[in-house]
Design an enzyme around this catalytic site. Structure first.
Site, PDB file in Angstrom:
ATOM      1  N   GLU A 162      -2.192  20.324 -16.363  1.00 10.98           N
ATOM      2  CA  GLU A 162      -1.522  19.074 -15.994  1.00 10.98           C
ATOM      3  C   GLU A 162      -0.236  19.429 -15.262  1.00 10.98           C
ATOM      4  OE1 GLU A 162      -2.452  19.246 -19.376  1.00 10.98           O
ATOM      5  OE2 GLU A 162      -4.147  17.862 -19.250  1.00 10.98           O
ATOM      6  N   TYR A 174      -0.852  25.741  -6.913  1.00 11.29           N
ATOM      7  CA  TYR A 174      -2.177  25.551  -7.522  1.00 11.29           C
ATOM      8  C   TYR A 174      -3.253  25.311  -6.457  1.00 11.29           C
ATOM      9  CZ  TYR A 174       0.805  24.788 -11.613  1.00 11.29           C
ATOM     10  OH  TYR A 174       1.748  24.929 -12.592  1.00 11.29           O
TER      11      TYR A 174
END
Ligand SMILES: CC(C)(COP(=O)(O)OP(=O)(O)OC[C@H]1O[C@@H](n2cnc3c(N)ncnc32)[C@H](O)[C@@H]1OP(=O)(O)O)[C@@H](O)C(=O)NCCC(=O)NCCS
Length: 233
Positions: A162, A174
């Site tokens: 998250e 990411y």
């Protein structure tokens, strides 16, 4: 850049390496958590986490040979712990939490850490953080590379996490490693009720993912130097 300079860049070692967190690292890691995630409450019990079968933590450190000497931003060396001065200053040295002395009496600096949970065939990154003064040097990426490698080793199918919807910087890291937004957790962060994106990789064991991952790792090594990565103790 000349060919020679390029070759030198390629073969040099990165001044930061990766290894599993040890009990003596937990104080430094707790400091990093406090700095990077000041609203996290209660603080993560890192010592206890070392005995959690589902959790794994990796830390980045400065191998002792380098001694952090080439690093302008390195904190000053703490006095040797066995010395009179060391004993007198024990607990007072301002940056002692960031530096640890290994069995050979060599100091180790911990600029970042990553935490993971492994459940069924899923790897979940619970936290990844680098001390502010060490950011932008490829350490966050090194930690993420270690996460993916450990997840592959442990036969996880995918890696998930998250991230705050406003944390563009972390999201771009990411995305580089194939994470995509798969959903939103509404008001996930209780400090400001911010939403979280759920970001997940594709199938990390697939040839396609492995090919892209290997290209990213090579690019990281070309940019920052080869890194030593020890994933299991
Ligand atoms: C996110 C974090 C771990 C990145 O660590 P870092 O060591 O600074 O990152 P790196 O130097 O390895 O950079 C890796 C990538 O991150 C992104 N990045 C890093 N610094 C950036 C910046 N100033 N602006 C935009 N993107 C940036 C880029 O994609 C970069 O890849 P690139 O160099 O190919 O462009 C670090 O910023 C951090 O600790 N932040 C606070 C804690 C946090 O938010 N953690 C994530 C919670 S989900």
């Amino acid at each position: 850049m000349s060919i020679l300079e390029h070759e030198q860049t390629k073969t040099s070692a990165m001044p930061y390496a990766l290894r599993p967190m040890l009990p003596e690292d937990t104080q430094a890691v707790a400091e990093i958590e406090r700095e990077a995630f000041p609203t996290t409450w209660p603080p993560t019990p890192f010592r206890k986490e070392l005995h959690n079968r589902l959790a794994r933590y990796l830390v980045s450190y400065v191998p002792s040979d380098d001694d952090g000497a080439a690093d302008d931003a390195s904190p000053p060396a703490a006095p040797p712990p066995g010395s009179l001065l060391g004993r007198l200053l024990q607990g007072l040295w301002p940056r002692a939490g960031r530096q640890h002395v290994d069995d050979d009496g060599r100091r180790q600096l911990i600029p970042g850490y990553v935490g993971m949970w492994f459940m069924a065939d899923e790897a979940h990154i619970t936290a990844i953080a680098v001390r502010e003064q060490y950011r932008g040097r490829g350490i966050g990426e090194l930690l993420l590379i270690g996460c993916v490698e450990l997840s592959v080793l442990r036969r996880a199918r995918e890696v998930t996490l998250e991230v705050r919807v406003t944390n563009d910087l972390a999201q771009s890291l990411y995305k580089k490693y194939g994470f995509e937004v798969k959903g939103v957790r509404k008001r996930y962060y209780t400090d400001n009720n911010e939403d979280a994106y759920i970001m997940t990789t594709g199938a990390i064991q697939s040839t396609e993912y492995q090919r892209e991952f290997a290209a990213n790792v090579s690019e990281h090594a070309r940019k920052w130097g080869d890194s030593e990565r020890v994933l299991t103790s």
